[in-house]
Design an enzyme around this catalytic site. Sequence first.
Site, PDB file in Angstrom:
ATOM      1  N   TYR A  69      15.035  50.800 -15.755  1.00 54.54           N
ATOM      2  CA  TYR A  69      16.214  51.359 -16.406  1.00 54.54           C
ATOM      3  C   TYR A  69      15.747  52.150 -17.631  1.00 54.54           C
ATOM      4  O   TYR A  69      15.620  51.597 -18.729  1.00 54.54           O
ATOM      5  CB  TYR A  69      17.170  50.252 -16.868  1.00 54.54           C
ATOM      6  CG  TYR A  69      17.945  49.561 -15.771  1.00 54.54           C
ATOM      7  CD1 TYR A  69      17.924  49.996 -14.456  1.00 54.54           C
ATOM      8  CD2 TYR A  69      18.728  48.450 -16.073  1.00 54.54           C
ATOM      9  CE1 TYR A  69      18.638  49.350 -13.467  1.00 54.54           C
ATOM     10  CE2 TYR A  69      19.447  47.798 -15.093  1.00 54.54           C
ATOM     11  CZ  TYR A  69      19.400  48.250 -13.794  1.00 54.54           C
ATOM     12  OH  TYR A  69      20.117  47.593 -12.824  1.00 54.54           O
ATOM     13  N   GLY A 222      32.424  51.634  -8.303  1.00 54.55           N
ATOM     14  CA  GLY A 222      32.846  51.993  -6.959  1.00 54.55           C
ATOM     15  C   GLY A 222      31.894  52.997  -6.337  1.00 54.55           C
ATOM     16  O   GLY A 222      30.677  52.898  -6.460  1.00 54.55           O
ATOM     17  N   THR A 230      34.327  54.717 -11.849  1.00 53.03           N
ATOM     18  CA  THR A 230      35.100  55.665 -11.070  1.00 53.03           C
ATOM     19  C   THR A 230      36.458  55.921 -11.725  1.00 53.03           C
ATOM     20  O   THR A 230      36.977  55.080 -12.466  1.00 53.03           O
ATOM     21  CB  THR A 230      35.316  55.143  -9.634  1.00 53.03           C
ATOM     22  OG1 THR A 230      35.995  56.130  -8.880  1.00 53.03           O
ATOM     23  CG2 THR A 230      36.149  53.863  -9.635  1.00 53.03           C
TER      24      THR A 230
END
Length: 302
Positions: A69, A222, A230
């Site tokens: 990350y 999502g 989303t």
Amino acid sequence: MSSQKITADAAGTWKLGDLPVHRLGFGAMRLTGSAAFHHGTPGDRDRSIAVLRRAIDLGVNHIDTAAFYFSSLRSANELINSALSPYPDDLVVVTKVGPHRTYSGEWGTAARPDELRGQVEENLRQLGRDHLDVVNLRRMPSYDSVAEHFGALAELREAGLIRHLGVSNVTAGHLAEARAIAPVVCVQNRYAVDRPDPDGDALLRLCGELGIAFVPFYAVAGDAGEHGATTAHDEEVRAVARAHGASPAQIRIAWTLHQGPHVLAIPGTGNPGHLAENVAAGAIRLTDEERRRLDALRRKAR
């Protein structure tokens, strides 16, 4: 709903092995900025550190992270180390290995079993720890079986570098393979109210029967995935949100937590305001009718 004074314990608790955590945790991927996996403008360092410290203030004691990350100038693990070390006694940091990125940010081939020790040691170095609480093996498309890779991590567990093991992006068959080698405390798979996944519900139930935590990722995002939350919410989600004076994102988190006492949520954000809203979602109690409506949405999405 108001997020004032709502803390992560409102979501209840679960144990990752012998490590108790609140079911509402925090995903660290977004800390590095909107371009976490791409070249682009990194997130603001001071704000990211403030978000991490605020998460602890709000009772979060489960942080999900990974050495891969990072974006230009920002590493999630380094931010966690800078913000929280020395770590609170009850904080559980979960990381994952398997994927490989070069220092320039490009994705490479999946790590071989003999390369996993190097990935574990990189997480230890970045986090400033002498052992990792939980390490998930992220199954990559290049291998069908997890046995050899998971076996390598089991050896590192026996050596004391890792306390507990989990798996990610797996099927029930992969979970059985791993459990035949060493105890598994969590399964981390993609799972969301509006995402088609014929086998996801069965795996979630299986984890509950086995006493294993099921930890969905991208539950809020999502189909947007790594790009963030989303905005394409179904009208059923919006209607339930209005009934609770909540945001659609909060309802997505609440629905996730309602899937079982063994289901954990790890929404991520680099925004302090969104953090408080995410934590507050752990206090939302859906009615049976609301759950049926949202469950029907998931069935329709298949």
